[in-house]
Design an enzyme around this catalytic site. Structure first.
Site, PDB file in Angstrom:
ATOM      1  N   HIS A 322      26.894  -5.891  -0.076  1.00 26.79           N
ATOM      2  CA  HIS A 322      25.640  -5.358  -0.612  1.00 26.79           C
ATOM      3  C   HIS A 322      25.742  -4.975  -2.097  1.00 26.79           C
ATOM      4  O   HIS A 322      24.732  -4.787  -2.765  1.00 26.79           O
ATOM      5  CB  HIS A 322      25.238  -4.117   0.214  1.00 26.79           C
ATOM      6  CG  HIS A 322      23.776  -3.828   0.199  1.00 26.79           C
ATOM      7  ND1 HIS A 322      22.964  -4.083  -0.884  1.00 26.79           N
ATOM      8  CD2 HIS A 322      22.979  -3.284   1.145  1.00 26.79           C
ATOM      9  CE1 HIS A 322      21.717  -3.712  -0.597  1.00 26.79           C
ATOM     10  NE2 HIS A 322      21.701  -3.225   0.613  1.00 26.79           N
ATOM     11  N   LYS A 401       0.690  -8.188  11.863  1.00 27.05           N
ATOM     12  CA  LYS A 401      -0.034  -7.987  10.602  1.00 27.05           C
ATOM     13  C   LYS A 401      -1.542  -8.218  10.733  1.00 27.05           C
ATOM     14  O   LYS A 401      -2.346  -7.476  10.169  1.00 27.05           O
ATOM     15  CB  LYS A 401       0.557  -8.940   9.559  1.00 27.05           C
ATOM     16  CG  LYS A 401       0.018  -8.763   8.160  1.00 27.05           C
ATOM     17  CD  LYS A 401       0.796  -9.604   7.152  1.00 27.05           C
ATOM     18  CE  LYS A 401       0.477 -11.083   7.298  1.00 27.05           C
ATOM     19  NZ  LYS A 401       1.166 -11.922   6.316  1.00 27.05           N
ATOM     20  N   LEU A 409      -5.754  -1.532   7.137  1.00 28.93           N
ATOM     21  CA  LEU A 409      -4.593  -0.664   6.918  1.00 28.93           C
ATOM     22  C   LEU A 409      -3.425  -1.497   6.382  1.00 28.93           C
ATOM     23  O   LEU A 409      -3.331  -2.694   6.657  1.00 28.93           O
ATOM     24  CB  LEU A 409      -4.190   0.025   8.228  1.00 28.93           C
ATOM     25  CG  LEU A 409      -5.216   1.033   8.774  1.00 28.93           C
ATOM     26  CD1 LEU A 409      -4.846   1.473  10.187  1.00 28.93           C
ATOM     27  CD2 LEU A 409      -5.348   2.254   7.863  1.00 28.93           C
ATOM     28  N   PRO A 411       0.109  -2.968   6.507  1.00 30.28           N
ATOM     29  CA  PRO A 411       1.057  -3.196   7.620  1.00 30.28           C
ATOM     30  C   PRO A 411       2.385  -2.448   7.470  1.00 30.28           C
ATOM     31  O   PRO A 411       2.895  -1.898   8.443  1.00 30.28           O
ATOM     32  CB  PRO A 411       1.288  -4.709   7.603  1.00 30.28           C
ATOM     33  CG  PRO A 411       0.093  -5.273   6.900  1.00 30.28           C
ATOM     34  CD  PRO A 411      -0.359  -4.242   5.917  1.00 30.28           C
ATOM     35  N   ASP A 412       2.927  -2.414   6.251  1.00 32.73           N
ATOM     36  CA  ASP A 412       4.217  -1.740   6.062  1.00 32.73           C
ATOM     37  C   ASP A 412       4.089  -0.235   6.325  1.00 32.73           C
ATOM     38  O   ASP A 412       4.923   0.369   7.005  1.00 32.73           O
ATOM     39  CB  ASP A 412       4.743  -1.985   4.646  1.00 32.73           C
ATOM     40  CG  ASP A 412       6.031  -1.224   4.390  1.00 32.73           C
ATOM     41  OD1 ASP A 412       6.936  -1.315   5.237  1.00 32.73           O
ATOM     42  OD2 ASP A 412       6.133  -0.524   3.368  1.00 32.73           O
ATOM     43  N   TYR A 434      14.273   7.287   4.364  1.00 32.30           N
ATOM     44  CA  TYR A 434      14.468   6.508   3.141  1.00 32.30           C
ATOM     45  C   TYR A 434      13.793   5.180   3.395  1.00 32.30           C
ATOM     46  O   TYR A 434      14.081   4.526   4.393  1.00 32.30           O
ATOM     47  CB  TYR A 434      15.973   6.316   2.966  1.00 32.30           C
ATOM     48  CG  TYR A 434      16.397   5.287   1.948  1.00 32.30           C
ATOM     49  CD1 TYR A 434      16.894   5.687   0.715  1.00 32.30           C
ATOM     50  CD2 TYR A 434      16.330   3.921   2.207  1.00 32.30           C
ATOM     51  CE1 TYR A 434      17.312   4.750  -0.225  1.00 32.30           C
ATOM     52  CE2 TYR A 434      16.740   2.992   1.278  1.00 32.30           C
ATOM     53  CZ  TYR A 434      17.228   3.406   0.064  1.00 32.30           C
ATOM     54  OH  TYR A 434      17.637   2.474  -0.860  1.00 32.30           O
ATOM     55  N   THR A 447      16.408  -0.998  -6.820  1.00 28.96           N
ATOM     56  CA  THR A 447      15.602  -0.253  -5.849  1.00 28.96           C
ATOM     57  C   THR A 447      15.402   1.193  -6.282  1.00 28.96           C
ATOM     58  O   THR A 447      16.147   1.716  -7.101  1.00 28.96           O
ATOM     59  CB  THR A 447      16.291  -0.212  -4.465  1.00 28.96           C
ATOM     60  OG1 THR A 447      17.584   0.386  -4.616  1.00 28.96           O
ATOM     61  CG2 THR A 447      16.426  -1.588  -3.864  1.00 28.96           C
TER      62      THR A 447
END
Length: 607
Positions: A322, A401, A409, A411-412, A434, A447
């Site tokens: 990562h 979705k 609304l 979706p996430d 988080y 990020t």
């Protein structure tokens, strides 16, 4: 005017916007501190600490941060890499890497016997085409609407490896675009504890799938006919300082070992021939995902930015370091391969002719008793710690979705609030959350933390749990929770979150040898998730077919990754078995019922 049209018709080059991207901004100190207070339910005791910080040491540290930002296009970049990845000493492979299943079984490649090498040759060929697109800068730059996004992380997908250090690791990146010069073009194949390498180019051209198949068959035949290898790859799963010392010892025994390490580090990527059959289906990817994250460490090079795992039932997975890039880079590659396979039915329709390519060469380390004992210990440690990971990867198939958007609304946000409600139901308290927000609008942006556990979401969870509250109250509370979440997400993507800002202030104090400011010593700071102590670590992997998983950030936490499709939502959840409070399966069940309750609430709101 003619020139203007000419420039519009030229294809955009992958990295063409890099020099014009805006610098990463530093938020205002007051803005960050008030966001921090707003993010915490129990902040009464913290107010004084925050005020003292704002008027005193915080002000000085903030000025120094602004000074740093004047000389760097991204004030956070090196700090983030060091603090989030390179200085971390816990084993990366289990705790930091992300891994996941390939979605090809959903269309042209269902699990099947005897086809895995042939499929591997085709998927490898497509991955090599992607490498070539980045190398020739013909991969289209990604955008958010019309805003170009930073593409620098795409340089880290191939020919990249993390190298352990006693105190701090480093990233070695050997990739070059065509205009920059020659780039390594060899692959490494790992099988039964052994390693082989071959060049993926012949006379400057990418090997065809039939030619790649011949190389993979050669490796498999050698491995089946001869004893297993030492499994040197297992060392990459060890605690970082241990691995650094073992690596130094390896190089001291024989300088040729250093050459082999360099070959692995600079290779395009690693192909792991994994002889398990982690049978999975479009509704349940659990076995494939688990195998990707915690499979045999002797046939992965955990520090490599991309290990492509080929299972013997013809399905695929990956595990990736990562540190050099975020998951969206790998998602982009896998989505590309997925679309190419769908378009061709997973077949190769080109030439079957084989050019006289040299056979793969085995990479053989010189070892001694100490190395063999280090490998044995690493395998034992990995087995013990990886057995503690509870992982599930299921599809929620009731809706997706389409139904959510129909109710106007996001979706996430819908999934995030369902996740919080599920946690609240299961644990009878809110959990610090988080969610990854992407800051790629800025130069080298990666990020920012978006904290979904807002006061509004907590009030809404309480209303949902309180039998005396009517539908209207719950609906209004949900509307406010949605509104707040959407607003915070936009702010985080604009570089106006506060977690990275706080990290910067903390690190300036540390670099200057000052005592840690009391703001960061306040128990509420860690409790609210500060310093990476989030109980729910979550990320939307996107709206494609690609999903991954990561381990929880803290012992009593969960990892919660998801992808959203029109009619379904695929979730991967992780928890640690040794923590008796957490249970991924129960959380998933709560999540399913929360999703239904929310849709019901959103539906009645339209009447």
């Amino acid at each position: 005017m003619a020139n203007h049209h000419l420039s519009e018709s030229l294809p955009e080059r992958t990295f063409q916007y890099q020099h014009t991207l805006p610098s990463l901004p530093v938020p205002t100190l007051q803005g960050s501190l008030s966001k921090y207070l707003d993010a915490d339910e129990e902040y009464k005791a913290t107010v004084d600490i925050v005020r003292r910080f704002q008027d005193g040491v915080g002000k000085e540290l903030h000025q120094k941060l602004l000074q740093r930002a004047r000389t760097k296009r991204n004030w956070l970049e090196e700090w983030w890499l060091d603090a989030a990845y390179l200085e971390v000493r816990i084993p990366s492979q289990l705790n930091v890497n992300f891994g996941g299943p390939a979605p090809y079984l959903e269309h042209c490649w269902p699990p099947a016997e005897g086809v895995y090498l042939q499929r591997a040759s085709i998927s490898t060929w497509h991955a090599l085409q992607y490498w070539n697109m980045i190398r020739t800068e013909s991969l289209a730059p990604q955008k958010a609407g019309t805003t170009p996004l930073d593409m620098d992380q795409f340089r880290m997908l191939f020919c990249t490896c993390k190298v352990p250090g006693v105190k701090k690791d480093t990233i070695h990146n050997y990739f070059k675009t065509e205009s920059e010069g020659p780039c390594p073009s060899h692959l490494v194949v790992m099988c039964r504890g052994r390693m082989f390498t071959f060049d993926a180019l012949y006379n400057g051209e990418i090997l065809t799938p039939p030619e790649l198949l011949r190389q993979l068959r050669y490796v498999r035949e050698r491995c089946e006919a001869e004893p297993d290898g030492d499994g040197m790859g297992a060392l990459t799963s060890e605690e970082r300082t241990c691995w650094a010392k073992a690596r130094e010892h390896l190089i001291n025994i024989d300088p040729h070992n250093q050459v082999i390490l360099e070959t692995i580090q600079s290779s395009l990527f690693v192909i792991s021939l994994d002889e398990t059959k982690p049978y999975s289906s479009p509704q349940n990817y659990t076995k494939m995902t688990a195998e990707a994250l915690i499979g045999d460490p002797a046939i992965r090079w955990g520090d490599k930015s991309y290990n492509s795992i080929v299972y013997s039932d013809g399905s695929f997975g990956s595990t990736c370091d990562h540190a050099p890039y975020d998951a969206m880079v790998l998602v982009s590659l896998c989505w590309y391969i997925d679309q190419q396979l769908q378009a061709t039915g997973g077949q190769w329709k080109g030439s079957e002719a084989l050019r006289p390519t040299p056979l793969p060469e085995e990479l053989i380390f010189t070892v001694d008793e100490k190395v063999l004992s280090d490998i044995k210990c690493a395998k034992e440690h990995f087995l013990k710690s990886s057995q503690d990971l509870e992982l599930l990867c299921y599809a929620f198939t009731a809706f997706g979705k389409a139904a959510i958007k129909q109710r106007k609304l996001h979706p996430d946000t819908f999934v995030q609030l369902a996740m919080q409600l599920s946690y609240y139901k299961l644990h009878r308290k809110p959990g610090s959350c988080y969610e990854t927000a992407m800051t790629r609008k800025f130069y080298h942006g990666r990020t920012e933390t978006m904290r979904p556990c807002t006061q509004e979401s907590v009030w809404w969870c309480k209303a949902m749990m309180d039998p005396t509250q009517d539908t209207h109250t719950r609906r209004e509370a949900m509307r406010l929770a949605f509104k707040k979440h959407n607003q915070l997400m936009v702010e985080a993507q604009e570089g106006r979150g506060f977690d990275r800002h706080f990290l910067g202030l903390y690190l300036i104090a540390k670099e200057e040898g000052r005592p840690t400011p009391e703001l960061f010593m306040d128990p509420l700071y860690a409790k609210s998730g500060g310093g990476g102590n989030f109980v729910l670590s979550s990320s939307l992997v996107g709206y494609t077919t690609v999903l991954g998983a990561v381990s929880p950030m803290v012992h009593h936490g969960y990892g919660f990754f998801y992808r959203i499709r029109d009619e379904s939502i695929m979730i991967s959840m992780t928890a640690w078995k040794s923590c008796h409070e957490t249970d991924a399966a129960s959380l998933f069940n709560q999540f399913s019922s929360s999703m239904h309750e929310m849709l019901q609430l959103a539906t009645t709101s339209q009447l």
